[in-house]
Design an enzyme around this catalytic site. Structure first.
Site, PDB file in Angstrom:
ATOM      1  N   LYS A  47       0.789  -1.221   0.000  1.00 50.43           N
ATOM      2  CA  LYS A  47       0.000   0.000   0.000  1.00 50.43           C
ATOM      3  C   LYS A  47       0.827   1.280   0.000  1.00 50.43           C
ATOM      4  O   LYS A  47       0.282   2.359  -0.219  1.00 50.43           O
ATOM      5  CB  LYS A  47      -0.977   0.009   1.178  1.00 50.43           C
TER       6      LYS A  47
HETATM    7  N1  PMP Z   1      -3.100  -7.509   1.254  1.00 50.40           N
HETATM    8  C1  PMP Z   1      -3.015  -6.636   2.275  1.00 50.40           C
HETATM    9  C2  PMP Z   1      -2.370  -7.084   3.553  1.00 50.40           C
HETATM   10  C3  PMP Z   1      -3.543  -5.344   2.149  1.00 50.40           C
HETATM   11  O1  PMP Z   1      -3.471  -4.474   3.172  1.00 50.40           O
HETATM   12  C4  PMP Z   1      -4.166  -4.984   0.935  1.00 50.40           C
HETATM   13  C5  PMP Z   1      -4.743  -3.608   0.789  1.00 50.40           C
HETATM   14  N2  PMP Z   1      -6.062  -3.458   1.195  1.00 50.40           N
HETATM   15  C6  PMP Z   1      -4.259  -5.936  -0.093  1.00 50.40           C
HETATM   16  C7  PMP Z   1      -3.690  -7.189   0.103  1.00 50.40           C
HETATM   17  C8  PMP Z   1      -5.014  -5.677  -1.380  1.00 50.40           C
HETATM   18  O2  PMP Z   1      -4.532  -4.649  -2.175  1.00 50.40           O
HETATM   19  P1  PMP Z   1      -5.506  -3.746  -3.048  1.00 50.40           P
HETATM   20  O3  PMP Z   1      -6.138  -2.746  -2.116  1.00 50.40           O
HETATM   21  O4  PMP Z   1      -4.580  -3.104  -4.047  1.00 50.40           O
HETATM   22  O5  PMP Z   1      -6.539  -4.588  -3.695  1.00 50.40           O
END
Ligand code: PMP
Length: 340
Positions: A47
């Site tokens: 993130k």
């Molecule tokens: N894994 C973790 C631990 C996250 O914090 C996030 C972010 N919400 C994601 C996966 C998924 O990423 P995205 O928001 O880009 O879909």
């Protein structure tokens, strides 16, 4: 020797993460499975990329001015990324989160200098939901912007311009498949779009946890969830702006138990301590690899995202009592330590 060039400033440390071949998953799939080491970002998660892009985008649009404030509703990694980027650029950070989140996350955000606003957990339709509270706070605060990661497409742009390009170069343009789970959807949509621009034959697969609605949406056209998951940061119930137009070719549904097998094996066999979304992604990548092998592709190259560090989950995923309380299998050595 493969040594990176020195960087001129700390924000340049975001992105350009290593890509590593995962031995156990590759053996299981019968082809090469690669993990993009997003835990190597300064905030230890994928993130950081979205945080940097959303803040730069607000600056470019003239909305975020020197000394301004970045406000976001988030329970975790996005808040950590925003706090670090905002510190580096001289902005203040306000994070609104539900008060049922882990103490570790609250302590981490406070330690990074973010102002925390805790609200009771409630459903998304309720105006008191943390995302709506954070949006209203931004509207009412002088000099503040709302990051709005779910529907702010600067989020997926970070992956179109960053993660996807890096994957293409790191694999020498030899990539057959990519998969990951969706929280906001920024990663899967952005990497998917970026890779398809290079080669439309790269298969993009959504890996969905239980309790999320996207598997059914892409498989049957209906937003419907089944079961539940304890994985943090993933599991989406709607088509966010980031997910609109995402080039998803196929989809897998992966349980927490399957994800945990890989969390444990990655740590025990390959020395990587990861969060559960990474384990679920690895299981999805194996499923995608097997699918491509079964179709006769010659040693397909499949990549996924290792989203964040497991050190963020010491009191949950790596805690025997917590795992048992969720009816999840306890890793051998955690079980031994608990009874020692
Ligand atoms: N894994 C973790 C631990 C996250 O914090 C996030 C972010 N919400 C994601 C996966 C998924 O990423 P995205 O928001 O880009 O879909």
């Amino acid at each position: 020797m493969n040594i990176t060039q020195p960087f001129g400033d700390t924000l340049a440390l975001i992105g350009n993460t290593p890509l590593v071949r995962l031995a156990g998953p590759s053996e299981t799939a019968g082809c090469d499975i690669w993990g993009k080491c997003e835990f190597a970002n300064p905030g230890s998660s994928v993130k950081d990329r979205a945080a940097l892009y959303m803040i730069r985008d607000a600056e470019e649009r003239g909305e975020l001015k020197p000394g301004g404030t970045v406000i976001e509703g988030t329970a975790g990694n996005t808040g950590i990324g925003i706090a670090l980027v905002a510190n580096a650029l001289g902005y203040k950070t306000v994070i609104v989160m539900p008060d049922n989140q882990s103490k570790e996350k609250m302590d981490t955000l406070r330690a990074l200098g973010a102002q925390l606003v805790l609200v009771p957990p409630t459903k998304y339709a309720d105006p008191a939901h943390f995302q709506h509270v954070s949006r209203r706070m931004a509207e009412e605060t002088e000099g503040a912007i709302w990051a709005g990661q779910f529907d702010n497409v600067a989020n997926r742009k970070a992956h179109i311009e960053g993660t996807a390009q890096e994957l293409w170069h790191q694999t020498g343009g030899r990539i057959d498949g990519f998969t990951c789970a969706a929280g906001t959807g920024g990663t899967i949509a952005g990497v998917g779009m970026g890779l398809k621009e290079k080669d439309e034959n790269v298969r993009i697969a959504l890996t969905d946890p239980h309790g999320a609605a996207l598997y059914n949406y892409f498989a049957h056209g209906e937003l419907k969830s089944e079961g539940s998951s304890v994985a943090e940061g993933i599991g989406q119930g709607r088509i966010t702006a980031n997910l609109e137009g995402a080039p998803i070719d196929t989809q897998f549904r992966i349980s927490d138990e399957e994800g945990l097998v890989w969390v444990e094996r990655m740590l025990r066999e390959e020395g990587l301590c990861l969060g559960l979304s990474s384990g679920i992604n690895v299981a999805g990548a194996i499923a995608l690899g097997k699918q491509l092998v079964a179709e006769g592709r010659d040693n397909p190259q499949v990549a996924t995202i290792l989203c964040d560090t497991g050190f963020r989950y010491l009191s949950t995923l790596y805690n025997a009592e917590w795992l048992a309380s969720k009816d999840l299998p306890v890793f051998d050595w955690l079980a031994q330590a608990a009874t020692a």
